[in-house]
Design an enzyme around this catalytic site. Sequence first.
Site, mmCIF file in Angstrom:
data_model
loop_
_atom_site.group_PDB
_atom_site.id
_atom_site.type_symbol
_atom_site.label_atom_id
_atom_site.label_comp_id
_atom_site.label_asym_id
_atom_site.label_seq_id
_atom_site.Cartn_x
_atom_site.Cartn_y
_atom_site.Cartn_z
ATOM 1 N N LYS A 159 0.847 -1.203 0.000
ATOM 2 C CA LYS A 159 0.000 0.000 0.000
ATOM 3 C C LYS A 159 0.869 1.234 0.000
ATOM 4 O O LYS A 159 1.844 1.295 0.746
ATOM 5 C CB LYS A 159 -0.872 -0.009 1.264
ATOM 6 C CG LYS A 159 -1.886 1.111 1.322
ATOM 7 C CD LYS A 159 -3.138 0.755 0.556
ATOM 8 C CE LYS A 159 -4.062 1.962 0.370
ATOM 9 N NZ LYS A 159 -3.614 2.858 -0.713
ATOM 10 N N LYS A 165 4.943 2.479 8.578
ATOM 11 C CA LYS A 165 3.771 3.290 8.935
ATOM 12 C C LYS A 165 2.527 2.409 9.113
ATOM 13 O O LYS A 165 1.780 2.540 10.086
ATOM 14 C CB LYS A 165 3.536 4.298 7.800
ATOM 15 C CG LYS A 165 2.620 5.433 8.119
ATOM 16 C CD LYS A 165 2.345 6.270 6.869
ATOM 17 C CE LYS A 165 3.569 6.932 6.288
ATOM 18 N NZ LYS A 165 3.239 7.857 5.173
ATOM 19 N N LYS A 193 5.583 2.340 -2.742
ATOM 20 C CA LYS A 193 5.496 3.734 -3.189
ATOM 21 C C LYS A 193 5.722 3.763 -4.683
ATOM 22 O O LYS A 193 6.473 2.929 -5.216
ATOM 23 C CB LYS A 193 6.574 4.572 -2.503
ATOM 24 C CG LYS A 193 6.309 6.046 -2.545
ATOM 25 C CD LYS A 193 5.236 6.395 -1.537
ATOM 26 C CE LYS A 193 5.145 7.853 -1.215
ATOM 27 N NZ LYS A 193 4.448 8.029 0.079
ATOM 28 N N THR A 203 -5.267 12.980 6.429
ATOM 29 C CA THR A 203 -3.861 13.066 6.840
ATOM 30 C C THR A 203 -3.665 14.268 7.763
ATOM 31 O O THR A 203 -3.060 14.145 8.837
ATOM 32 C CB THR A 203 -2.921 13.157 5.623
ATOM 33 O OG1 THR A 203 -3.315 12.185 4.659
ATOM 34 C CG2 THR A 203 -1.485 12.923 6.016
ATOM 35 N N ASN A 255 -2.164 19.691 0.344
ATOM 36 C CA ASN A 255 -3.351 19.106 0.963
ATOM 37 C C ASN A 255 -3.186 18.885 2.464
ATOM 38 O O ASN A 255 -4.043 19.259 3.271
ATOM 39 C CB ASN A 255 -3.675 17.787 0.252
ATOM 40 C CG ASN A 255 -4.831 17.068 0.906
ATOM 41 O OD1 ASN A 255 -5.896 17.651 1.083
ATOM 42 N ND2 ASN A 255 -4.628 15.836 1.303
ATOM 43 N N SER A 266 -7.269 5.471 3.835
ATOM 44 C CA SER A 266 -7.239 4.657 2.619
ATOM 45 C C SER A 266 -7.718 3.238 2.925
ATOM 46 O O SER A 266 -8.444 2.624 2.143
ATOM 47 C CB SER A 266 -5.810 4.553 2.083
ATOM 48 O OG SER A 266 -5.521 5.638 1.250
HETATM 49 N N1 GLU Z 1 0.666 9.002 0.211
HETATM 50 C C1 GLU Z 1 0.185 8.837 1.562
HETATM 51 C C2 GLU Z 1 1.316 8.472 2.501
HETATM 52 O O1 GLU Z 1 2.470 8.725 2.224
HETATM 53 C C3 GLU Z 1 -0.996 7.882 1.623
HETATM 54 C C4 GLU Z 1 -0.718 6.504 1.123
HETATM 55 C C5 GLU Z 1 -1.984 5.641 1.000
HETATM 56 O O2 GLU Z 1 -3.060 6.095 1.332
HETATM 57 O O3 GLU Z 1 -1.825 4.503 0.568
HETATM 58 O O4 GLU Z 1 1.109 7.987 3.568
#
Ligand code: GLU
Length: 439
Positions: free
Chosen positions: A82, A106, A118, A202, A233, A373
Amino acid sequence: MNGSLSTLEPPAAGAARTPLSEALEQFDRAARALGLDAGTAGLLRSPLRELRVSVPVRMDDGTTAVFEGLRVQHNDARGPFKGGIRFHPSADAGDVRALAMLMTWKCAIAGLPLGGAKGAIVCDPRRLSLGEQERLCRGWIRQMARNLGPAVDVPAPDVMSSAQHMLWMLDEYETMVGARVPASITGKPVGIGGSPGRAEATGYGVVAVLLEALGRLGLDPRGATASIQGFGNVAQHAARRLAGFGATVVAVSSWDAEDRQAYTFRKPSGVDPEQLSAIANRFGTIDRRAAADLGYEVLPGSAWIEQEVDVLVPAALEGQITLGNAPRIHGRVRLVVEAANGPTAADAGRLIEDRGVLLVPDIVANAGGVACSYFEQVQGQSNFYWERQDVLRRVDALMTAAFADVHERASRDRVPLRDAAYLIAVERVARACRERGWV
Ligand code: GLU
């Protein structure tokens, strides 16, 4: 399994520090402290899979441009990969590797049944038409699709990518598989598979842990002051939420793509996030003239870090607080909350902590986005969507619990919050790898 597999090498002494060298150094500290065997450590130092693709896009002027697309899948022992896809002209494979690893930690800290990945498209969306952006999104998915899916790897937005980009990607993916699969991408628009609350999650999560941290320091949010780096954002929603709790956000900074530099917008009585959002474009670039007319001081981009405030919130990109500028942090600052991924260099972080400042690391502070998410996937899989308040209440509860776990571990082991967060995360992921019989 022994440790001699081709794992990522630590940088040579004197080599430039990069987000990847920082992430590996932090991981190595945790691995040593946990006494991880060489095989497990070797597995966790490296991504399980890396994909690099060329995406040809027909441009509006009839020419074809070829963009580089990346996806790094770090670890999926705890659940499907993810993580977001960033659109950035200077995204590179090393940074994406580091960011994929951070996603694994995370999700583990937040207790989500997900792994870490990523992606990136090396581009500047500010210089592409909507049609070009759409073709780029569809092209990226066509190349990556066989390695994605709700049970495999689930992308989401990140720096400069939006709900619209996610919807184009989802539409292309669904066309390829011949079915509606809303749980295969998150961060979609509300009403077409998106979760209410995802846009603000977030920023709200950042403020949830910020309030917890203030409480541990005996500070009341009413009367507390903050300075925020960035106005994308995450920063915009964090600023609004913080102001809603009675704190005064004295300054925010914003990147100007035309000038290729940032500016800080300051109002000692408190910036008005709504007012600034109204004069910012969709990438968070604030109109300087309009801000000056509204009574904001327009200062150099670096000024955000020097403000005499209680709390600093870096909410832009990685590598922003370094040994070069950390000494400029005002003596009044008690708390730094990393809303961005990897904003503080490891040595600068230690300097800050040595000054008695509490530093809430990224892998705890900004987990609200991926938590939401996850809830979006759950909603998509049951095709039943919750109320915004229910979603945000769950994000809040999850963030508060994650912060409490990390804080408790830090007190127990007498280590900074970042080390405690890594200990929890690496322990959980290593256990999953072991229990699966991988190591
Ligand atoms: N891009 C966000 C992060 O760095 C969200 C990633 C997601 O929702 O999968 O945590």
